[in-house]
Design an enzyme around this catalytic site. Sequence first.
Site, short mmCIF file in Angstrom:
data_model
loop_
_atom_site.label_atom_id
_atom_site.label_comp_id
_atom_site.label_asym_id
_atom_site.label_seq_id
_atom_site.Cartn_x
_atom_site.Cartn_y
_atom_site.Cartn_z
N CYS A 1 0.86 -1.18 0.00
CA CYS A 1 0.00 0.00 0.00
C CYS A 1 0.90 1.23 0.00
CB CYS A 1 -0.99 -0.01 1.17
SG CYS A 1 -0.27 0.29 2.80
N CYS B 1 -1.23 0.92 7.24
CA CYS B 1 -2.65 0.59 7.39
C CYS B 1 -3.00 -0.68 6.61
CB CYS B 1 -3.55 1.74 6.93
SG CYS B 1 -3.52 3.21 7.97
N SER C 1 -1.67 -2.53 3.94
CA SER C 1 -0.79 -3.67 3.68
C SER C 1 -0.39 -4.43 4.94
CB SER C 1 0.43 -3.27 2.84
OG SER C 1 1.23 -2.31 3.48
#
Length: 155
Positions: free
Chosen positions: A8, A13, A15
């Site tokens: 991400c 957050c 990943s």
Amino acid sequence: MIKVLFICHGNICRSPMSEFMFKDMVSKLGIEDKFYIESAAVSSEEIGNPVYPPAKRRLAKEGISCEGKRARKMTRADYDSYDYLIAMEQYNLDRLFRITGGDPEGKVHLLLDFTERKGDIADPWYTGDFDTTFNDIKDGLNGFLKYLGFRTEDK
């Protein structure tokens, strides 16, 4: 062993949520020995930071720990090291391709591509909706396991 890297923007957050949720899922299925699972960012701004507290709390609500995880940026070498590089949204793919120079081996996917509803997983850093993100990730992970030929609990 199947090597999976979830990706991400900042690796604080979505990943890491994917990484630890997937580790939990494969452990509960008794197939953890078949996988090597990590996560990384396509940006540098959060490198070294822990998982974002609301993401950490959402995982803890399910009994999933992400203690010790620190954000890291993916590298070109990751492309060669992993069998699957799974991004959360199109923007991540664009940045990932700048790092890897493309996807000649077809290793790169969006997580929701493994579901019937393709698209992006919204970034809860902006939306504040960690429940929806959790559920979207769970759907994608179940779809990924099915894609790989494993039975899932689908709960």
